[in-house]
Design a protein around this motif. Structure first.
Motif, PDB file in Angstrom:
ATOM      1  N   VAL A   1       0.857  -1.479  -0.231  1.00 51.28           N
ATOM      2  CA  VAL A   1      -0.087   0.205   0.370  1.00 51.28           C
ATOM      3  C   VAL A   1       1.101   1.086  -0.169  1.00 51.28           C
ATOM      4  CG1 VAL A   1      -1.642   0.950   1.436  1.00 51.28           C
ATOM      5  CG2 VAL A   1      -1.427  -1.101   1.253  1.00 51.28           C
ATOM      6  N   HIS A   2       0.632   2.003  -0.932  1.00 52.26           N
ATOM      7  CA  HIS A   2       1.462   3.560  -0.855  1.00 52.26           C
ATOM      8  C   HIS A   2       0.530   4.654  -0.785  1.00 52.26           C
ATOM      9  CE1 HIS A   2       5.035   6.415  -2.081  1.00 52.26           C
ATOM     10  NE2 HIS A   2       3.851   7.370  -3.031  1.00 52.26           N
ATOM     11  N   THR A   3       0.657   5.404   0.361  1.00 53.31           N
ATOM     12  CA  THR A   3      -0.322   6.198  -0.075  1.00 53.31           C
ATOM     13  C   THR A   3       0.439   8.366   0.286  1.00 53.31           C
ATOM     14  OG1 THR A   3       0.360   6.711   2.820  1.00 53.31           O
ATOM     15  CG2 THR A   3      -1.491   5.251   2.242  1.00 53.31           C
ATOM     16  N   ILE A  18      -5.737   2.250  -9.118  1.00 54.90           N
ATOM     17  CA  ILE A  18      -4.833   1.323  -8.443  1.00 54.90           C
ATOM     18  C   ILE A  18      -4.354   0.041  -9.349  1.00 54.90           C
ATOM     19  CG2 ILE A  18      -4.650  -0.793  -6.706  1.00 54.90           C
ATOM     20  CD1 ILE A  18      -7.394   0.580  -5.723  1.00 54.90           C
ATOM     21  N   ALA A  19      -2.163   0.771  -9.559  1.00 54.48           N
ATOM     22  CA  ALA A  19      -1.577   0.143 -10.213  1.00 54.48           C
ATOM     23  C   ALA A  19      -1.958  -2.134 -10.627  1.00 54.48           C
ATOM     24  CB  ALA A  19      -0.723   0.152 -10.181  1.00 54.48           C
ATOM     25  N   THR A  20      -2.015  -2.013 -11.333  1.00 54.66           N
ATOM     26  CA  THR A  20      -2.616  -3.032 -11.749  1.00 54.66           C
ATOM     27  C   THR A  20      -0.946  -4.110 -11.688  1.00 54.66           C
ATOM     28  OG1 THR A  20      -1.283  -3.420 -14.286  1.00 54.66           O
ATOM     29  CG2 THR A  20      -4.330  -3.623 -13.390  1.00 54.66           C
ATOM     30  N   THR A  21       0.466  -3.519 -10.926  1.00 57.73           N
ATOM     31  CA  THR A  21       2.014  -4.368 -10.660  1.00 57.73           C
ATOM     32  C   THR A  21       1.793  -4.734  -9.532  1.00 57.73           C
ATOM     33  OG1 THR A  21       1.904  -2.077  -9.958  1.00 57.73           O
ATOM     34  CG2 THR A  21       2.804  -2.885 -12.434  1.00 57.73           C
ATOM     35  N   ILE A  22       0.237  -4.775  -8.391  1.00 55.11           N
ATOM     36  CA  ILE A  22       0.082  -4.433  -7.500  1.00 55.11           C
ATOM     37  C   ILE A  22       0.013  -6.231  -7.584  1.00 55.11           C
ATOM     38  CG2 ILE A  22      -1.897  -5.106  -5.386  1.00 55.11           C
ATOM     39  CD1 ILE A  22      -2.314  -2.128  -5.811  1.00 55.11           C
ATOM     40  N   THR A  23       0.480  -7.264  -6.444  1.00 58.65           N
ATOM     41  CA  THR A  23       0.325  -8.909  -6.352  1.00 58.65           C
ATOM     42  C   THR A  23      -0.051  -9.020  -4.670  1.00 58.65           C
ATOM     43  OG1 THR A  23       2.998  -9.167  -6.236  1.00 58.65           O
ATOM     44  CG2 THR A  23       1.644  -9.476  -8.523  1.00 58.65           C
ATOM     45  N   ASP A  24      -0.370 -10.730  -5.354  1.00 58.40           N
ATOM     46  CA  ASP A  24      -0.690 -11.323  -3.342  1.00 58.40           C
ATOM     47  C   ASP A  24       0.500 -11.540  -3.461  1.00 58.40           C
ATOM     48  OD1 ASP A  24      -1.034 -13.389  -5.023  1.00 58.40           O
ATOM     49  OD2 ASP A  24      -3.323 -13.856  -4.940  1.00 58.40           O
ATOM     50  N   ARG A  25       0.235 -12.394  -2.215  1.00 58.13           N
ATOM     51  CA  ARG A  25       1.469 -13.520  -1.886  1.00 58.13           C
ATOM     52  C   ARG A  25       2.162 -14.305  -2.327  1.00 58.13           C
ATOM     53  NH1 ARG A  25       1.561 -13.512   4.773  1.00 58.13           N
ATOM     54  NH2 ARG A  25       1.300 -11.398   5.279  1.00 58.13           N
ATOM     55  N   ALA A  26       1.128 -14.670  -3.514  1.00 61.35           N
ATOM     56  CA  ALA A  26       1.425 -15.734  -4.589  1.00 61.35           C
ATOM     57  C   ALA A  26       2.018 -15.392  -5.718  1.00 61.35           C
ATOM     58  CB  ALA A  26       0.236 -16.963  -4.746  1.00 61.35           C
ATOM     59  N   GLY A  27       2.088 -13.890  -5.948  1.00 60.15           N
ATOM     60  CA  GLY A  27       1.977 -13.510  -6.748  1.00 60.15           C
ATOM     61  C   GLY A  27       1.074 -13.046  -7.727  1.00 60.15           C
ATOM     62  N   ASN A  28      -0.307 -13.345  -7.575  1.00 61.32           N
ATOM     63  CA  ASN A  28      -0.603 -13.131  -8.742  1.00 61.32           C
ATOM     64  C   ASN A  28      -1.706 -11.718  -9.145  1.00 61.32           C
ATOM     65  OD1 ASN A  28      -2.037 -16.085  -9.400  1.00 61.32           O
ATOM     66  ND2 ASN A  28      -2.576 -15.350  -6.741  1.00 61.32           N
ATOM     67  N   GLN A  29      -1.118 -11.227  -9.891  1.00 66.00           N
ATOM     68  CA  GLN A  29      -1.635  -9.261 -10.142  1.00 66.00           C
ATOM     69  C   GLN A  29      -2.903  -9.177  -9.864  1.00 66.00           C
ATOM     70  OE1 GLN A  29      -0.010  -8.141 -14.324  1.00 66.00           O
ATOM     71  NE2 GLN A  29       1.855  -7.328 -13.762  1.00 66.00           N
ATOM     72  N   LEU A  30      -3.537  -8.137  -9.777  1.00 66.63           N
ATOM     73  CA  LEU A  30      -4.628  -7.744  -9.288  1.00 66.63           C
ATOM     74  C   LEU A  30      -5.368  -7.610 -11.030  1.00 66.63           C
ATOM     75  CD1 LEU A  30      -6.295  -5.959  -7.539  1.00 66.63           C
ATOM     76  CD2 LEU A  30      -5.815  -3.902  -7.877  1.00 66.63           C
ATOM     77  N   ALA A  38     -13.752   6.636  -7.849  1.00 69.76           N
ATOM     78  CA  ALA A  38     -13.690   8.501  -7.567  1.00 69.76           C
ATOM     79  C   ALA A  38     -15.312   8.963  -6.996  1.00 69.76           C
ATOM     80  CB  ALA A  38     -15.110   8.171  -9.240  1.00 69.76           C
ATOM     81  N   TRP A  39     -14.573  10.032  -6.122  1.00 70.04           N
ATOM     82  CA  TRP A  39     -15.008   9.992  -4.880  1.00 70.04           C
ATOM     83  C   TRP A  39     -15.195  11.973  -5.077  1.00 70.04           C
ATOM     84  CZ3 TRP A  39     -11.127   6.768  -4.597  1.00 70.04           C
ATOM     85  CH2 TRP A  39     -11.213   5.794  -4.170  1.00 70.04           C
ATOM     86  N   THR A  40     -16.756  11.890  -4.515  1.00 73.77           N
ATOM     87  CA  THR A  40     -17.124  13.691  -4.499  1.00 73.77           C
ATOM     88  C   THR A  40     -16.926  13.895  -2.746  1.00 73.77           C
ATOM     89  OG1 THR A  40     -18.146  13.914  -6.606  1.00 73.77           O
ATOM     90  CG2 THR A  40     -18.996  15.583  -4.496  1.00 73.77           C
ATOM     91  N   VAL A  41     -16.061  14.630  -2.510  1.00 70.21           N
ATOM     92  CA  VAL A  41     -15.956  15.324  -0.935  1.00 70.21           C
ATOM     93  C   VAL A  41     -16.305  16.764  -0.768  1.00 70.21           C
ATOM     94  CG1 VAL A  41     -14.494  16.055   0.719  1.00 70.21           C
ATOM     95  CG2 VAL A  41     -13.863  13.950  -0.726  1.00 70.21           C
ATOM     96  N   PRO A  42     -17.482  17.173  -0.194  1.00 71.80           N
ATOM     97  CA  PRO A  42     -17.454  18.504   0.365  1.00 71.80           C
ATOM     98  C   PRO A  42     -17.088  18.604   1.192  1.00 71.80           C
ATOM     99  CG  PRO A  42     -19.169  16.817   1.002  1.00 71.80           C
ATOM    100  CD  PRO A  42     -18.942  16.259   0.485  1.00 71.80           C
ATOM    101  N   ALA A  43     -17.177  20.568   0.597  1.00 71.54           N
ATOM    102  CA  ALA A  43     -17.155  20.882   2.347  1.00 71.54           C
ATOM    103  C   ALA A  43     -17.950  21.305   3.650  1.00 71.54           C
ATOM    104  CB  ALA A  43     -16.514  22.282   1.351  1.00 71.54           C
ATOM    105  N   TRP A  44     -16.977  20.952   4.177  1.00 70.31           N
ATOM    106  CA  TRP A  44     -18.291  21.088   5.331  1.00 70.31           C
ATOM    107  C   TRP A  44     -19.312  22.096   5.548  1.00 70.31           C
ATOM    108  CZ3 TRP A  44     -18.880  16.732   8.575  1.00 70.31           C
ATOM    109  CH2 TRP A  44     -18.071  16.548   9.073  1.00 70.31           C
ATOM    110  N   ILE A  45     -19.937  21.993   5.497  1.00 74.19           N
ATOM    111  CA  ILE A  45     -20.766  23.177   5.796  1.00 74.19           C
ATOM    112  C   ILE A  45     -21.899  23.965   7.098  1.00 74.19           C
ATOM    113  CG2 ILE A  45     -23.152  23.977   5.146  1.00 74.19           C
ATOM    114  CD1 ILE A  45     -23.782  21.675   3.046  1.00 74.19           C
ATOM    115  N   LYS A  46     -21.267  24.808   7.357  1.00 77.14           N
ATOM    116  CA  LYS A  46     -21.706  24.941   9.085  1.00 77.14           C
ATOM    117  C   LYS A  46     -22.854  25.734   8.768  1.00 77.14           C
ATOM    118  CE  LYS A  46     -20.008  27.465  12.903  1.00 77.14           C
ATOM    119  NZ  LYS A  46     -18.362  28.573  13.124  1.00 77.14           N
ATOM    120  N   LEU A  47     -23.210  25.098   9.824  1.00 78.53           N
ATOM    121  CA  LEU A  47     -25.506  25.635   9.519  1.00 78.53           C
ATOM    122  C   LEU A  47     -25.647  26.749  10.557  1.00 78.53           C
ATOM    123  CD1 LEU A  47     -27.130  22.364   9.304  1.00 78.53           C
ATOM    124  CD2 LEU A  47     -26.244  23.730   7.589  1.00 78.53           C
ATOM    125  N   PRO A  48     -25.967  27.541  10.288  1.00 79.53           N
ATOM    126  CA  PRO A  48     -26.545  28.598  12.056  1.00 79.53           C
ATOM    127  C   PRO A  48     -27.424  28.013  13.106  1.00 79.53           C
ATOM    128  CG  PRO A  48     -28.357  28.652   9.866  1.00 79.53           C
ATOM    129  CD  PRO A  48     -26.937  28.096   9.565  1.00 79.53           C
TER     130      PRO A  48
END
Length: 188
Positions: A1-3, A18-30, A38-48
């Motif tokens: 995992v790379h962050t 996500i790169a398909t070069t990632i493999t499990d312990r047995a060497g199988n590629q993703l 995809a995500w949409t991240v809204p700004a916080w809305i400060k309500l009265p």
């Protein structure tokens, strides 16, 4: 995992691949993903602020608009009473024009519950004595029709013994839009 730690300026839409070069312990590629994440991240809305004498109940409709059931502390015949109110956030402020589902007093003392139906309309449940401070308390239900409160549901009471009191109602709405209510009945 790379962050990569990176600050985001909100609101923002972003996509992760996500790169398909990632493999499990047995060497199988993703296996390649069919589409990127995809995500949409809204700004916080400060309500009265919306003052409430008890913890409010919040619901958010499918369009992301908040609706709150709140409580006012009022005086009736020299007694402090907790009255239920409803507000929808619209146009940058709380709109309380839908009023409350009841004009009776002390409707929130023993708890209340809020849910939205599939159209985003609120249904509330609350225990109360009608008239206030007399008679045996029951659980009442009200649903917003879009223009008024439908309170034609029969009052709910698990026990006919006047020595019991309902409290802490919890309301849900079934697929047909009918309220389903559970509550605590203190039988001593």
């Amino acid at each position: 995992v790379h962050t990569v730690a990176k600050a985001l300026t909100l609101p923002v839409d972003f996509t992760a691949t996500i790169a398909t070069t990632i493999t499990d312990r047995a060497g199988n590629q993703l296996a390649p993903l069919e589409m990127p994440w995809a995500w949409t991240v809204p700004a916080w809305i400060k309500l009265p602020p919306l003052p409430s004498a008890m913890p409010p109940r919040l619901a958010v409709d499918a369009a992301g608009r908040p609706l709150v059931a709140f409580v006012t502390l009022d005086t009736f015949s020299g007694n402090g009473v907790y009255n239920l109110g409803v507000a929808r956030f619209q146009g940058g402020s709380w709109d309380t024009s839908m009023g409350a589902p009841t004009t009776n007093v002390d409707t929130a003392r023993n708890g209340y519950s809020l849910v939205l139906d599939s159209k985003g309309q609120p249904t509330l449940a609350w225990p109360a004595s009608v008239p206030a401070f007399s008679g045996h308390p029951k659980v009442y239900v009200g649903s917003w029709t879009g223009s008024s409160w439908n309170t034609q549901f029969p009052p709910l009471d698990a026990v006919t013994d006047s020595g019991t009191d309902p409290s802490l109602p919890s309301v849900a709405v079934d697929a047909s839009g009918r309220p389903v209510v559970a509550w605590r009945e203190n039988t001593g």
